[in-house]
Design an enzyme around this catalytic site. Structure first.
Site, PDB file in Angstrom:
ATOM      1  N   TRP A 260     -28.830  30.285  -1.639  1.00  0.00           N
ATOM      2  CA  TRP A 260     -27.913  29.769  -2.660  1.00  0.00           C
ATOM      3  C   TRP A 260     -28.710  28.997  -3.711  1.00  0.00           C
ATOM      4  CZ3 TRP A 260     -26.830  24.967  -4.640  1.00  0.00           C
ATOM      5  CH2 TRP A 260     -25.679  24.858  -5.420  1.00  0.00           C
ATOM      6  N   HIS A 261     -29.763  28.318  -3.261  1.00  0.00           N
ATOM      7  CA  HIS A 261     -30.535  27.508  -4.199  1.00  0.00           C
ATOM      8  C   HIS A 261     -31.416  28.342  -5.122  1.00  0.00           C
ATOM      9  CE1 HIS A 261     -29.314  24.171  -1.613  1.00  0.00           C
ATOM     10  NE2 HIS A 261     -29.558  23.422  -2.649  1.00  0.00           N
ATOM     11  N   GLY A 262     -31.757  29.540  -4.712  1.00  0.00           N
ATOM     12  CA  GLY A 262     -32.579  30.337  -5.605  1.00  0.00           C
ATOM     13  C   GLY A 262     -32.970  31.657  -4.983  1.00  0.00           C
TER      14      GLY A 262
END
Lengths: 156, 471
Positions: free
Chosen positions: B327-329
């Site tokens: 989700w963060h990258g």
């Protein structure tokens, strides 16, 4: 089919069109930087210009050649000749936007310098072309920028 | 547009607040709330379009599609099969849109490198805030399907929920159930508005004065050659990043919560002194609380949580934390970062959690902070090999000291110490005064000074986006 279903389908269709247009505008070219550069050079008058080394690119734009996949830069030795052509294939994680910003601000600054005393040079600088397309950054200050731009687009 | 910019503070926010509070329909509360939501929704679209005009289309399409399909789902409530089909279609739509814009390039790149292929990579700019607003939309779809919330019949209210500019770009991720009532009626008064201003000023100070200052030190150290980076400099650099990311993101969250209050909304708390956590489980109850709550409510529990035996619990935890990383990258270092926390949480749950609890609190805090700091190396690095290289430097790969160690330590020791104490919550119970009125006046004066300093810094600083914008 209820009205909700029709609206949902319309949304999906519009979204697909949106994505297709967006992808079309951002498609990465597989063209070789050298070939693109050759095509551009063949389309314009480059008498008095010569292909520069990495040091000159660094000196003029402040970036290392190694930051990009392919850099081809052509300029004159004379500081009074403002013509130049730059073709850069960016590659992953290359500072493409920063290079484009630099190219544009540099051309604008040069225009500010030349407009006081050299109308021919300032006319060339006024109509420079600088753009990012297909994973390339292209910059040209020359007599026929339209031809250079056409050649660049065709070569991608 | 970002909160910590002169354009937002002086050109955008004042007119929006003025229009919002313009009492046009004082005697008709329903019309008044409609007007307020309309102002907020239009202002939010302008706020979003400021930096990403093209992606407003994507957001509007997403809003309209989800609004319609959820109404359709309710329309089909007598046919559970059709309702379920629509629910799956809605979930797939949102995941595919997020997946395409955020992960497609990463996926193609991975396939190319694994199978030595040359599939064309489509490089699109990441629509800002897409991870946040997609999660909010998913929360609405799931809550309505599970019967936790009612279907929203007003497109304006739904669009206001999704686009609301205070939390649109970087959260907190507001679950629909938490805000459903507030979209129809919310309490707005002077006290709440004042609290909002104080929250906002605090957040602005955290970002502009703290995060930007300490972030500049990390940027300098990160730019040094890791092969010649002494262990002390490397540790100091990553500790600076540890502070930067906390003040940057919690500052943004404070500003978002403050703005929410100014518009009459109450958003959930997103940070609670995470670096004072005594375990990794505790850390994730204090860091980006809205994200971990979202994953718990919409992924972990639906997967079965810890109700289906140990092997399934282990699998669920690993799935949730790999997804949290992703989700963060869209990069392997984020996957590694997520998996790192998944494994640590499993370790705490099944192996050493009980032994950890027997240690003194201070020791538990130090161990937790050490683990978190190591995690930030994966998070801050541009790639997995870069993270490994930096870790090598931290553990003495290029010696203990380098030529710059002394300079960095002496030049930044005071701000570093102050910020560390603040991040650890040491100033939380600072005795200002026993007199309540005097305390309030001093607090207001303090925040006014913080705001003034922040504005001065903003004027002299260049563009300084929030770290979490890239997610």
């Amino acid at each position: 089919m209820n009205s909700y279903r029709i609206k949902e389908i319309i949304c999906v269709v519009v979204l697909l069109v949106f994505i297709i247009v967006l992808v079309g505008q951002n498609r990465q070219s597989n063209a070789d930087a050298k070939d693109v550069f050759k095509s551009v050079v063949a389309a314009v008058d480059t008498d008095g210009l010569k292909v520069c080394k990495a040091e000159k690119f660094k000196e003029q734009f402040g970036f290392e050649k190694s930051d990009f996949e392919g850099v081809y830069y052509m300029a004159s030795d004379s500081i009074m000749d403002v013509r130049e052509i730059l073709v850069v294939r960016c590659g992953d994680n290359a500072p493409a936007d920063a290079l484009l910003d630099k190219v544009q601000s540099r051309a604008d600054d040069k225009y500010g310098l030349f407009k006081q005393y050299d109308p021919t040079a300032s006319a060339l600088l006024k109509k420079y072309v600088a753009e990012k397309k297909g994973g390339f950054v292209f910059f040209a200050v020359c007599d026929d920028v339209a031809a250079a731009k056409r050649a660049f687009h065709k070569a991608l | 547009m970002i909160f910590s910019s002169a354009a937002f503070l002086f050109a955008f926010l004042p007119p929006v607040l003025a229009l919002y509070y313009l009492p046009l329909f004082r005697n008709r509360p329903q019309t008044e709330i409609f007007k307020k939501n309309l102002v907020l929704c239009i202002a939010s679209l302008i706020f979003y379009a400021w930096g990403e005009p093209i992606y407003v289309i994507l957001m509007l399409l997403s809003i309209y599609f989800n609004f319609t399909i959820v109404r359709d789902m309710e329309h089909e409530r007598r046919s559970p099969r059709r309702r379920k089909r629509l629910f799956i279609a809605a979930i797939l739509f949102n995941i595919l849109v997020l997946g395409f814009f955020k992960y497609f390039g990463f996926l193609v790149g991975t396939v190319n490198s694994v199978f030595s292929l040359h599939l064309p990579v489509v490089k699109l700019a990441l629509p800002i805030g897409i991870s946040f607003y997609t999660f909010q939309i998913l929360s609405y779809v799931i809550d309505v399907y599970s019967g936790k919330c009612h279907v929203q019949k007003s497109l304006l209210n739904f669009a206001t929920y999704v686009t609301m500019f205070p939390q649109l770009i970087a959260g907190p991720i507001v679950q629909y159930g938490d805000i459903e009532m507030q979209l129809r009626a919310r309490r707005m008064n002077r006290r709440k508005f004042t609290a909002g201003i104080l929250f906002f000023a605090r957040g602005l100070g955290k970002k502009v004065i703290f995060a930007n200052t300490i972030g500049a030190v990390y940027t300098e150290i990160a730019a040094l050659d890791p092969d010649n980076l002494g262990a002390v400099t490397a540790w100091f650099g990553i500790l600076c990043y540890t502070l930067q990311i906390y003040f940057d993101f919690s500052g943004y969250s404070d500003m978002a919560i403050g703005l929410g209050k100014m518009f009459g909304f109450d958003f959930v708390q997103n940070f609670n002194f995470p670096y004072a956590a005594t375990s990794i489980k505790d850390f994730w109850k204090r860091w980006h609380i809205s994200l971990s709550t979202w994953f718990r409510d919409y992924v972990y529990i639906p997967l079965g949580g810890n109700r289906k035996g140990t092997p399934r619990t282990i699998l669920n935890i690993l799935i949730v934390w790999t997804l949290t990383g992703l989700w963060h990258g869209a990069a392997w270092n984020f996957v590694a970062w997520g998996a790192y926390y998944g494994l640590l949480l499993l370790g705490e749950k099944y192996i050493y959690g009980k032994a950890l609890e027997k240690l003194p609190v201070i020791v538990r805090r130090i161990i937790t902070l050490f683990i978190v700091v190591i995690g930030w190396v994966f998070f801050s690095a541009e790639s997995f090999p870069a993270a490994a290289q930096y870790l090598g430097a931290m553990f003495g790969g290029a010696g203990i000291f380098d030529g710059m160690t002394r300079y960095y330590l002496t030049a930044n020791l005071l701000p570093f110490t102050l910020m560390s104490c603040s991040a650890l919550g040491m100033f939380r119970s600072f005795p200002i005064s026993k007199n309540k009125d005097l305390r309030l006046v001093l607090q207001a004066l303090g925040y006014a000074v913080v705001f003034a300093i922040s504005v001065v810094c903003l004027v002299s600083d260049s563009f300084n986006p929030f770290l979490y914008f890239r997610f």
